[in-house]
Scaffold this motif. Sequence first.
Motif, PDB file in Angstrom:
ATOM      1  N   HIS A   1     -14.945  -9.631  -1.626  1.00  6.29           N
ATOM      2  CA  HIS A   1     -13.987  -8.895  -0.792  1.00  6.29           C
ATOM      3  C   HIS A   1     -13.049  -8.126  -1.712  1.00  6.29           C
ATOM      4  O   HIS A   1     -12.007  -8.622  -2.136  1.00  6.29           O
ATOM      5  CB  HIS A   1     -13.192  -9.839   0.114  1.00  6.29           C
ATOM      6  CG  HIS A   1     -12.355  -9.139   1.137  1.00  6.29           C
ATOM      7  ND1 HIS A   1     -12.341  -9.488   2.465  1.00  6.29           N
ATOM      8  CD2 HIS A   1     -11.504  -8.090   1.036  1.00  6.29           C
ATOM      9  CE1 HIS A   1     -11.520  -8.695   3.131  1.00  6.29           C
ATOM     10  NE2 HIS A   1     -10.983  -7.834   2.279  1.00  6.29           N
TER      11      HIS A   1
ATOM     12  N   HIS B   1     -11.616  -3.851  -2.458  1.00  2.00           N
ATOM     13  CA  HIS B   1     -11.552  -2.518  -1.856  1.00  2.00           C
ATOM     14  C   HIS B   1     -11.567  -1.461  -2.946  1.00  2.00           C
ATOM     15  O   HIS B   1     -10.674  -1.438  -3.792  1.00  2.00           O
ATOM     16  CB  HIS B   1     -10.289  -2.363  -1.000  1.00  2.00           C
ATOM     17  CG  HIS B   1     -10.286  -3.241   0.206  1.00  2.00           C
ATOM     18  ND1 HIS B   1     -10.963  -2.933   1.362  1.00  2.00           N
ATOM     19  CD2 HIS B   1      -9.708  -4.443   0.428  1.00  2.00           C
ATOM     20  CE1 HIS B   1     -10.791  -3.894   2.248  1.00  2.00           C
ATOM     21  NE2 HIS B   1     -10.037  -4.827   1.703  1.00  2.00           N
TER      22      HIS B   1
ATOM     23  N   LYS C   1     -18.108  -3.873   8.221  1.00  2.00           N
ATOM     24  CA  LYS C   1     -16.807  -4.559   8.161  1.00  2.00           C
ATOM     25  C   LYS C   1     -16.025  -4.283   9.441  1.00  2.00           C
ATOM     26  O   LYS C   1     -15.767  -3.132   9.782  1.00  2.00           O
ATOM     27  CB  LYS C   1     -16.015  -4.058   6.954  1.00  2.00           C
ATOM     28  CG  LYS C   1     -14.550  -4.514   6.904  1.00  2.00           C
ATOM     29  CD  LYS C   1     -14.399  -5.957   6.463  1.00  2.00           C
ATOM     30  CE  LYS C   1     -12.944  -6.423   6.491  1.00  2.00           C
ATOM     31  NZ  LYS C   1     -12.107  -5.808   5.459  1.00  2.00           N
TER      32      LYS C   1
ATOM     33  N   HIS D   1     -10.572 -14.146   5.123  1.00  2.00           N
ATOM     34  CA  HIS D   1      -9.193 -14.671   5.201  1.00  2.00           C
ATOM     35  C   HIS D   1      -9.131 -16.051   5.877  1.00  2.00           C
ATOM     36  O   HIS D   1      -8.845 -17.024   5.237  1.00  2.00           O
ATOM     37  CB  HIS D   1      -8.215 -13.695   5.880  1.00  2.00           C
ATOM     38  CG  HIS D   1      -8.378 -12.271   5.427  1.00  2.00           C
ATOM     39  ND1 HIS D   1      -8.330 -11.914   4.101  1.00  2.00           N
ATOM     40  CD2 HIS D   1      -8.620 -11.116   6.113  1.00  2.00           C
ATOM     41  CE1 HIS D   1      -8.512 -10.597   4.000  1.00  2.00           C
ATOM     42  NE2 HIS D   1      -8.700 -10.094   5.196  1.00  2.00           N
TER      43      HIS D   1
ATOM     44  N   ASP E   1      -9.643  -9.500  -2.195  1.00  2.08           N
ATOM     45  CA  ASP E   1      -8.934  -8.432  -1.475  1.00  2.08           C
ATOM     46  C   ASP E   1      -8.180  -7.505  -2.430  1.00  2.08           C
ATOM     47  O   ASP E   1      -7.212  -6.857  -2.030  1.00  2.08           O
ATOM     48  CB  ASP E   1      -7.983  -8.996  -0.416  1.00  2.08           C
ATOM     49  CG  ASP E   1      -7.943  -8.139   0.854  1.00  2.08           C
ATOM     50  OD1 ASP E   1      -8.533  -7.041   0.852  1.00  2.08           O
ATOM     51  OD2 ASP E   1      -7.310  -8.573   1.830  1.00  2.08           O
TER      52      ASP E   1
END
Length: 410
Positions: free
Chosen positions: A61, A63, A185, A246, A317
């Motif tokens: 995960h 970005h 996603k 999460h 993340d």
Amino acid sequence: MTTRIEATRLIPGRGPVIDDGVVILEGATISYAGAAAEAPATPDAEVVVTEAVMPGMWDCHAHIMGFTRMSLEDTFRVPVALRAARATADIHRALRAGFTSIRDACGMGVAIGRAVAEGSIPGPHIYSANALLSPTGGHADLHDLPLEWFHDLSAREGTLRVCDGVADCMTAVREQLRVGADVIKICASGGVLTERDHPIHQQFTGDELRAIVEVAGMAERTVMAHCHGKPGMMAAIEAGVGTIEHGTYLDEETCDAMVETGTILVPTRMIVTELTAAGQGALTPAMWKKLLETNERHEDAVALAHERGVTIALGTDVAMSRPELPAAWGNQARELGLLVAAGLSPLEAIEAATANAPASLGPRAPHTGQLAEGYDADVVTVAADPSQDVAILTDLANITGVWKSGELVA
Ligand SMILES: [Zn+2]
């Protein structure tokens, strides 16, 4: 080209550590991994001697955003060329840190991944979701913009996409398949870094979720569901998503449903802890409040998932481009220590970063994440033994070699 890695400690990714191990890389594939005593002779191999060897790590995960502040608005406000230039450095930092595979949980990963695959820039294997999908007013929406502006910007840039109703959700998934997304996603609940949606509230109806999973599944893609609250998690698990991202409000019932269905948890402890430690900064009061509430629950949720046997794959993340910023690219190995703090053993944290991770791509899982015969030669050598202390992996000086598809890349 043959490489023979002789290690005091061979960490296979799954299963016990082997003392005095050998890993042989034959081109892009591992032809042997095991005890030195049984290793075949390799007279022409290049020999590397190291303290420890382990599979290349995954961040399931991340970005590929090229952000320097934590604001989804910057997908529209900062020129794509600038963000892509930053992201080129980001993915290289991750590779240097021992991360040979990245699951881009929305961002520029489709295009950046192509640049890596064609050999134009160095980087890990990249598997991208392309856009983030949520309903109108959800976690992929920018609530302070007039909706018409948002739709216009969304159509131009493409990282954020709202969709409502079964038909539009199907179209949105097909748009991602059309550009080459490897995974879909979605937001099955509200999120922290948007203004007016709530992390506990479900986003997308059961019908919408099932339609998304069905269209993705027809193209052999799995669905990764951003989700904090229980109602969204239960609906997403029931619809058949592959991973929950999460998982802040996981409880026993949710964990048991994940175990039963084989749904994987990608916790992302790093963003929660590092954003909280950084203070409110540019976050609005609403976001800051949601972050503090998330931070209060999140570690316990991960600990509970681990206790009840949920499969955990490592994700961070990260979206930020400068290593000194919170949740920044290149610092991903910190997540292993955060998983250990939540109750995983060091070996379990390594397994989350390696052997457990490819399945986060569902039917498109590559044959990687383990040191075993026939697996892809994504391998890292380490100057000390991370199965004793995972913090060793956060110091770049300890990452002495990184092979991707059998090629020494760092
Ligand atoms: Zn994310």
